[in-house]
Design an enzyme around this catalytic site. Structure first.
Site, PDB file in Angstrom:
ATOM      1  N   THR A  14     -44.975  41.423   6.454  1.00 15.83           N
ATOM      2  CA  THR A  14     -45.573  39.900   6.936  1.00 15.83           C
ATOM      3  C   THR A  14     -44.522  39.355   7.595  1.00 15.83           C
ATOM      4  O   THR A  14     -43.128  39.776   7.610  1.00 15.83           O
ATOM      5  CB  THR A  14     -45.931  39.088   5.788  1.00 15.83           C
ATOM      6  OG1 THR A  14     -45.046  38.584   5.098  1.00 15.83           O
ATOM      7  CG2 THR A  14     -46.925  39.798   4.984  1.00 15.83           C
ATOM      8  N   GLY A  15     -44.709  38.303   8.462  1.00 16.09           N
ATOM      9  CA  GLY A  15     -43.807  37.415   9.027  1.00 16.09           C
ATOM     10  C   GLY A  15     -43.056  37.876  10.377  1.00 16.09           C
ATOM     11  O   GLY A  15     -42.077  37.705  10.699  1.00 16.09           O
ATOM     12  N   ILE A  22     -36.503  38.830  11.765  1.00 15.23           N
ATOM     13  CA  ILE A  22     -36.166  39.997  10.369  1.00 15.23           C
ATOM     14  C   ILE A  22     -37.143  40.947  10.505  1.00 15.23           C
ATOM     15  O   ILE A  22     -37.123  42.005   9.978  1.00 15.23           O
ATOM     16  CB  ILE A  22     -35.916  39.188   9.502  1.00 15.23           C
ATOM     17  CG1 ILE A  22     -34.406  38.345   9.426  1.00 15.23           C
ATOM     18  CG2 ILE A  22     -35.656  40.076   8.246  1.00 15.23           C
ATOM     19  CD1 ILE A  22     -34.152  37.523   8.396  1.00 15.23           C
ATOM     20  N   GLY A  23     -38.391  40.343  10.333  1.00 12.67           N
ATOM     21  CA  GLY A  23     -39.757  41.216   9.917  1.00 12.67           C
ATOM     22  C   GLY A  23     -39.823  42.454  11.197  1.00 12.67           C
ATOM     23  O   GLY A  23     -40.062  43.529  10.748  1.00 12.67           O
ATOM     24  N   SER A 152     -34.115  32.289  -0.201  1.00  6.37           N
ATOM     25  CA  SER A 152     -32.982  31.710   0.677  1.00  6.37           C
ATOM     26  C   SER A 152     -32.060  31.523  -0.391  1.00  6.37           C
ATOM     27  O   SER A 152     -31.903  31.761  -1.390  1.00  6.37           O
ATOM     28  CB  SER A 152     -33.725  30.522   1.183  1.00  6.37           C
ATOM     29  OG  SER A 152     -32.907  30.084   2.104  1.00  6.37           O
ATOM     30  N   TYR A 165     -39.073  23.392   1.049  1.00  2.00           N
ATOM     31  CA  TYR A 165     -38.838  24.857   1.289  1.00  2.00           C
ATOM     32  C   TYR A 165     -38.006  25.415   0.067  1.00  2.00           C
ATOM     33  O   TYR A 165     -38.085  26.572  -0.342  1.00  2.00           O
ATOM     34  CB  TYR A 165     -38.085  24.996   2.550  1.00  2.00           C
ATOM     35  CG  TYR A 165     -37.533  26.362   3.172  1.00  2.00           C
ATOM     36  CD1 TYR A 165     -38.619  27.410   3.341  1.00  2.00           C
ATOM     37  CD2 TYR A 165     -36.197  26.657   2.933  1.00  2.00           C
ATOM     38  CE1 TYR A 165     -37.994  28.568   3.987  1.00  2.00           C
ATOM     39  CE2 TYR A 165     -35.744  27.838   3.399  1.00  2.00           C
ATOM     40  CZ  TYR A 165     -36.891  28.851   3.679  1.00  2.00           C
ATOM     41  OH  TYR A 165     -36.228  30.010   4.144  1.00  2.00           O
TER      42      TYR A 165
END
Length: 257
Positions: A14-15, A22-23, A152, A165
């Protein structure tokens, strides 16, 4: 479900909202390692937050029939289960789940908004919980299972302008451990990766230099750096690595006295 002898492993990533994030790097690396990949993202989200990019569907043209790219909205209650079902329908199974997607906007103290907090929790926490649940239900335990979630750097220091976030990504670290405990007996590993700042074109020149100076090697991370770690965690060699939160951040923030 049992698979034929020629069955090749399948990953859901995903992403993947554009071909330079990055995905997308993870997709390329997993294909090189023999995976078939179902890639999904929301290009409109990248555009809405001002991140330059292109149509991730180009990955299928670049990498061939081993890659299928389709946009998918994980913010809906049924979205995660529908996505996993689409992967199984397309490729016959799912062996690895790499969850790179994220929602992130500025949420400093004094400007916190309930709806914006909820959006962070919906996309970054709820969607991941439901994705793991759907993946676990669909996974064939005759084959190794791999789940890689993304967190993160919030545990290394405050993220004072991204409170929602940071809270949502902190939840991912704890969920990685809980899911690992629940799925280890089935041969499914669960880990979380902190990629650190990655140069994917989002930073303005001032931010770019500020961040670069905080890397000991004076260079930003790039998506390929993170993809190498993800590929390892999805490999047979990583079968004994689970419940870990791993930094792939080049020592970001370290200073020599």
């Amino acid at each position: 479900m049992s698979q034929p002898d020629e069955y090749r492993p399948v990953a859901l990533v995903t992403g993947v909202g554009r071909t330079a994030n990055i995905g997308a790097a993870v997709v390329r690396r997993l294909v090189a390692d023999g995976y078939r990949v179902f890639a999904t993202g929301l290009p409109r989200y990248d555009s809405s937050v001002g991140v330059p990019g292109d149509d991730p569907a180009a990955l299928a043209a670049e990498l061939g029939p081993d890659v299928h790219v389709a946009p998918h909205d994980l913010s809906t209650p049924d979205g995660p289960a529908e996505l996993v079902a689409a992967v199984v329908d397309r490729f016959g199974g799912v062996d690895a789940l790499v969850s790179c997607h994220a929602y992130s906007t500025s949420t400093p103290l004094g400007s916190l908004d309930a709806a914006e907090i909820d959006r962070h929790l919906t996309v970054n926490v709820r969607a991941n919980m439901l994705l793991v649940q759907a993946y676990a239900a669909a996974h064939d335990d005759a084959r190794p299972g791999r789940i890689v979630l993304f967190t993160s750097g919030q545990r290394h220091g405050p993220m004072t302008t991204e409170l929602a976030y940071a809270a949502s990504k902190a939840a991912i670290e704890y969920l990685a451990r809980d899911f690992s405990a629940l799925l280890a007996a089935r041969g499914i590993t669960v880990n979380a990766v902190n990629p650190g700042p990655n140069d994917t074109g989002w930073a303005d020149p001032e931010t770019y230099e500020w961040v670069r100076e905080r890397f000991p090697r004076k260079r930003w991370g790039i998506p390929q750096d993170t993809a190498k770690l993800v590929a390892f965690l999805c490999s047979d060699e990583a079968e004994w690595v689970t419940a870990q939160v791993i930094d792939s951040a080049g020592g970001f923030g370290l200073h020599v006295a």
